[in-house]
Design a protein around this motif. Sequence first.
Motif, PDB file in Angstrom:
ATOM      1  N   LEU A 124      -4.454 -14.934  11.849  1.00 15.47           N
ATOM      2  CA  LEU A 124      -5.206 -15.075  10.342  1.00 15.47           C
ATOM      3  C   LEU A 124      -4.145 -14.871   9.617  1.00 15.47           C
ATOM      4  CD1 LEU A 124      -7.818 -14.556   8.916  1.00 15.47           C
ATOM      5  CD2 LEU A 124      -8.223 -12.562   9.560  1.00 15.47           C
ATOM      6  N   MET A 125      -3.330 -13.578   9.993  1.00 21.56           N
ATOM      7  CA  MET A 125      -2.095 -12.910   9.652  1.00 21.56           C
ATOM      8  C   MET A 125      -1.504 -14.113   9.172  1.00 21.56           C
ATOM      9  SD  MET A 125       1.342 -12.950   9.490  1.00 21.56           S
ATOM     10  CE  MET A 125       1.484 -12.106  11.245  1.00 21.56           C
ATOM     11  N   ARG A 126      -1.060 -15.547   9.070  1.00 23.92           N
ATOM     12  CA  ARG A 126      -0.778 -16.141   8.824  1.00 23.92           C
ATOM     13  C   ARG A 126      -1.306 -17.053   7.387  1.00 23.92           C
ATOM     14  NH1 ARG A 126       2.709 -16.703  14.395  1.00 23.92           N
ATOM     15  NH2 ARG A 126       4.275 -14.812  14.146  1.00 23.92           N
ATOM     16  N   GLN A 127      -2.794 -17.347   8.397  1.00 24.41           N
ATOM     17  CA  GLN A 127      -2.879 -18.061   7.733  1.00 24.41           C
ATOM     18  C   GLN A 127      -3.174 -17.885   6.327  1.00 24.41           C
ATOM     19  OE1 GLN A 127      -7.243 -18.965   8.858  1.00 24.41           O
ATOM     20  NE2 GLN A 127      -7.885 -19.242   6.863  1.00 24.41           N
ATOM     21  N   LEU A 128      -3.648 -15.987   5.955  1.00 25.20           N
ATOM     22  CA  LEU A 128      -3.819 -15.573   4.684  1.00 25.20           C
ATOM     23  C   LEU A 128      -2.706 -15.795   3.853  1.00 25.20           C
ATOM     24  CD1 LEU A 128      -5.307 -12.522   5.922  1.00 25.20           C
ATOM     25  CD2 LEU A 128      -6.108 -14.194   4.517  1.00 25.20           C
ATOM     26  N   MET A 129      -1.361 -15.588   4.827  1.00 25.43           N
ATOM     27  CA  MET A 129      -0.287 -15.692   4.037  1.00 25.43           C
ATOM     28  C   MET A 129       0.482 -16.870   3.842  1.00 25.43           C
ATOM     29  SD  MET A 129       2.687 -13.160   6.572  1.00 25.43           S
ATOM     30  CE  MET A 129       3.682 -13.135   5.602  1.00 25.43           C
ATOM     31  N   ASP A 130       0.116 -17.546   4.197  1.00 29.75           N
ATOM     32  CA  ASP A 130       0.367 -19.635   4.167  1.00 29.75           C
ATOM     33  C   ASP A 130      -0.355 -20.063   2.568  1.00 29.75           C
ATOM     34  OD1 ASP A 130       2.256 -19.717   5.698  1.00 29.75           O
ATOM     35  OD2 ASP A 130       0.494 -20.658   6.977  1.00 29.75           O
ATOM     36  N   ASP A 131      -1.660 -18.828   2.368  1.00 33.25           N
ATOM     37  CA  ASP A 131      -3.079 -19.369   1.055  1.00 33.25           C
ATOM     38  C   ASP A 131      -2.384 -18.442   0.651  1.00 33.25           C
ATOM     39  OD1 ASP A 131      -3.798 -20.987   3.280  1.00 33.25           O
ATOM     40  OD2 ASP A 131      -5.227 -19.841   3.893  1.00 33.25           O
ATOM     41  N   GLY A 132      -1.461 -17.556   0.261  1.00 29.86           N
ATOM     42  CA  GLY A 132      -0.944 -17.143  -0.583  1.00 29.86           C
ATOM     43  C   GLY A 132      -1.832 -15.471  -1.442  1.00 29.86           C
ATOM     44  N   ILE A 133      -2.804 -14.656  -0.159  1.00 30.76           N
ATOM     45  CA  ILE A 133      -3.523 -14.485  -0.212  1.00 30.76           C
ATOM     46  C   ILE A 133      -3.883 -13.305   0.065  1.00 30.76           C
ATOM     47  CG2 ILE A 133      -6.576 -13.312   0.333  1.00 30.76           C
ATOM     48  CD1 ILE A 133      -6.898 -15.908   1.131  1.00 30.76           C
ATOM     49  N   GLU A 134      -3.446 -12.332  -1.735  1.00 30.86           N
ATOM     50  CA  GLU A 134      -3.084 -10.655  -1.289  1.00 30.86           C
ATOM     51  C   GLU A 134      -3.907  -9.774  -0.108  1.00 30.86           C
ATOM     52  OE1 GLU A 134      -1.768  -7.827  -4.744  1.00 30.86           O
ATOM     53  OE2 GLU A 134      -1.007  -9.390  -4.783  1.00 30.86           O
ATOM     54  N   ALA A 135      -5.284  -9.888  -0.887  1.00 33.09           N
ATOM     55  CA  ALA A 135      -6.320  -8.768  -0.719  1.00 33.09           C
ATOM     56  C   ALA A 135      -7.445  -9.341   0.208  1.00 33.09           C
ATOM     57  CB  ALA A 135      -6.508  -8.285  -1.589  1.00 33.09           C
ATOM     58  N   PRO A 136      -7.083  -9.446   1.469  1.00 38.21           N
ATOM     59  CA  PRO A 136      -7.733 -10.375   2.144  1.00 38.21           C
ATOM     60  C   PRO A 136      -9.583  -9.674   1.941  1.00 38.21           C
ATOM     61  CG  PRO A 136      -6.509  -9.326   3.643  1.00 38.21           C
ATOM     62  CD  PRO A 136      -6.346  -8.709   2.280  1.00 38.21           C
ATOM     63  N   SER A 137     -10.626 -10.465   2.258  1.00 40.48           N
ATOM     64  CA  SER A 137     -12.076  -9.771   2.702  1.00 40.48           C
ATOM     65  C   SER A 137     -12.162  -8.819   3.860  1.00 40.48           C
ATOM     66  CB  SER A 137     -12.788 -11.607   2.975  1.00 40.48           C
ATOM     67  OG  SER A 137     -12.560 -10.940   4.110  1.00 40.48           O
ATOM     68  N   GLN A 138     -13.672  -8.320   3.507  1.00 40.47           N
ATOM     69  CA  GLN A 138     -13.361  -6.768   4.623  1.00 40.47           C
ATOM     70  C   GLN A 138     -14.013  -8.061   5.663  1.00 40.47           C
ATOM     71  OE1 GLN A 138     -14.101  -4.146   4.748  1.00 40.47           O
ATOM     72  NE2 GLN A 138     -14.443  -3.230   6.680  1.00 40.47           N
ATOM     73  N   GLU A 139     -14.448  -8.957   6.000  1.00 42.88           N
ATOM     74  CA  GLU A 139     -14.783  -9.222   7.433  1.00 42.88           C
ATOM     75  C   GLU A 139     -12.822  -9.897   7.463  1.00 42.88           C
ATOM     76  OE1 GLU A 139     -15.929 -10.458   4.857  1.00 42.88           O
ATOM     77  OE2 GLU A 139     -18.078  -9.845   5.132  1.00 42.88           O
ATOM     78  N   GLN A 140     -12.054 -10.825   6.732  1.00 42.32           N
ATOM     79  CA  GLN A 140     -10.544 -10.410   7.103  1.00 42.32           C
ATOM     80  C   GLN A 140     -10.179  -9.064   8.249  1.00 42.32           C
ATOM     81  OE1 GLN A 140      -9.786 -13.030   3.537  1.00 42.32           O
ATOM     82  NE2 GLN A 140      -9.693 -14.785   5.071  1.00 42.32           N
ATOM     83  N   MET A 141     -10.517  -7.912   7.139  1.00 41.83           N
ATOM     84  CA  MET A 141      -9.397  -7.120   7.307  1.00 41.83           C
ATOM     85  C   MET A 141     -10.216  -6.145   8.545  1.00 41.83           C
ATOM     86  SD  MET A 141      -9.662  -4.690   4.210  1.00 41.83           S
ATOM     87  CE  MET A 141      -8.029  -5.185   2.510  1.00 41.83           C
ATOM     88  N   GLU A 142     -11.178  -7.236   9.431  1.00 37.92           N
ATOM     89  CA  GLU A 142     -12.008  -6.482  10.631  1.00 37.92           C
ATOM     90  C   GLU A 142     -10.907  -6.586  11.568  1.00 37.92           C
ATOM     91  OE1 GLU A 142     -15.726  -7.129  10.360  1.00 37.92           O
ATOM     92  OE2 GLU A 142     -16.599  -5.107   9.472  1.00 37.92           O
ATOM     93  N   VAL A 143     -10.605  -8.170  11.008  1.00 46.21           N
ATOM     94  CA  VAL A 143      -9.938  -9.390  12.397  1.00 46.21           C
ATOM     95  C   VAL A 143      -8.592  -8.660  12.381  1.00 46.21           C
ATOM     96  CG1 VAL A 143      -8.951 -11.524  12.915  1.00 46.21           C
ATOM     97  CG2 VAL A 143     -11.255 -11.296  12.048  1.00 46.21           C
TER      98      VAL A 143
END
Length: 451
Positions: A124-143
């Motif tokens: 998930l960390m790699r996916q978020l970084m590739d997508d340029g997402i700086e602030a994940p959702s609460q559901e993503q933070m739980e992962v």
Amino acid sequence: IFTYSEWKSNDVAFGEKPKEIWNSKSGKPMPLNTKNNELHNVQSKEGLPRESGEVSQGAEQASGSANGTGAERSPEQNRAERSGYQHPVTQNNNRRNNHGERGVDYAPTSPKARFNANVEAIKLMRQLMDDGIEAPSQEQMEVLRKYSGWGGMGTFFNDATTAEYRTLLDLLDEEEFKTAQMSINSAYFTPATVIDSLWDIAKAMGFKGGNMLEGSAGIGNIIGQMPKDMISRSNIEAVEIDKISGNILKLLYPDAKIHITGFQDVKIPNGTVDLAITNVPFVTGLHVFDKVDKDLSRRFTNIHDFCIAKNIRKLREGGIGIFISSSGTLDKSNELRAWIVDEGQADVVGAFRLNNTTFGGTKVTSDIIVVRKRTGGIKSDNAIDVSKASPIRIGSYEDKFGDEKQTSMVVNDYFKEHPEMMAGEMAFGYEKGDTFRPGSYGLYPVEGMEI
């Protein structure tokens, strides 16, 4: 685990009346010897503002007076300004940051569940970084916050025929794989109950918010347990050398200033930190070099001693340092303890020894060490003496060849005089069935002992 009962009033100082340590599991209190271990209240003892981080009326007036008429400011106001407790901290900071519930460890405990959680968090960390997402959702933070590193998980790195080993090869690059493999004996995250105790101490010391530094942050578990009223009033700066942990840290705390590098490589101005709070890194024989604080990295060749010294140097006058370190800091690091009170211009105002079951997979005896930077060079009335350590027992055992060996147990004099500040009793390894390191010693839990 040592925790502190809530203060009824900010005007009550340690030492004025008995306080208690609460067992977080049983809910039963035990007396705290406040006369000799005084984490004093900053408002009454240091003459600081009632809210740490609060700008006093005197600082708000351009004329420098409390009422804007040019009247002379009080010594307390001047001392507060010098000590740095007045600084531009905006209310409602850190709104996008992860926050954990008190007493909750989010990572699973079984090795297989931890492995799976780590893999999902990294993906998930790699996916978020590739997508340029700086602030994940609460559901993503739980992962993401279920990532727990590779401490105690050597079994997954030792057999190249397993599916887990192949998963690691696919998931990690060569450098990441080697780093993870090297960390299996040292990368253990701090339990939530211990972290809560650190924040209870910070509260008891009068911290309400300000410039907060976490110099060995991992994925930010200590930051995540920070009380909400402190979060909204704080500027958070954190450091983590491991790339995977550091990138997860950055995603979990998008409103914090994150450095993904070694603490020795981060330039932090001296006298700017209100609270330094961390579980300092402990890697036997690791010596780092700091280009700015050269004298400290040359003087302290053990990384944990260097990190404590650098943290203290960065504190403002009146600032607070709360450190978890191995018992060697108080039992063996004579030079560091002397530096703290001399060149470091700080006082140890509290010390608590945690037994060797506290961190789960690693049998290490650790101490919580609480420090306050001096204001105007004046020694704290509540300083405790941790300057000396001496032998308390001599033991003997047979080694694996049948030869008799002798070993000496050296313990800080403070703990000899205040055994109530230890969560168990000191013993030699051979007395507890440790055949791998029979001559070692540490703090072992005592059955039925309330701590």
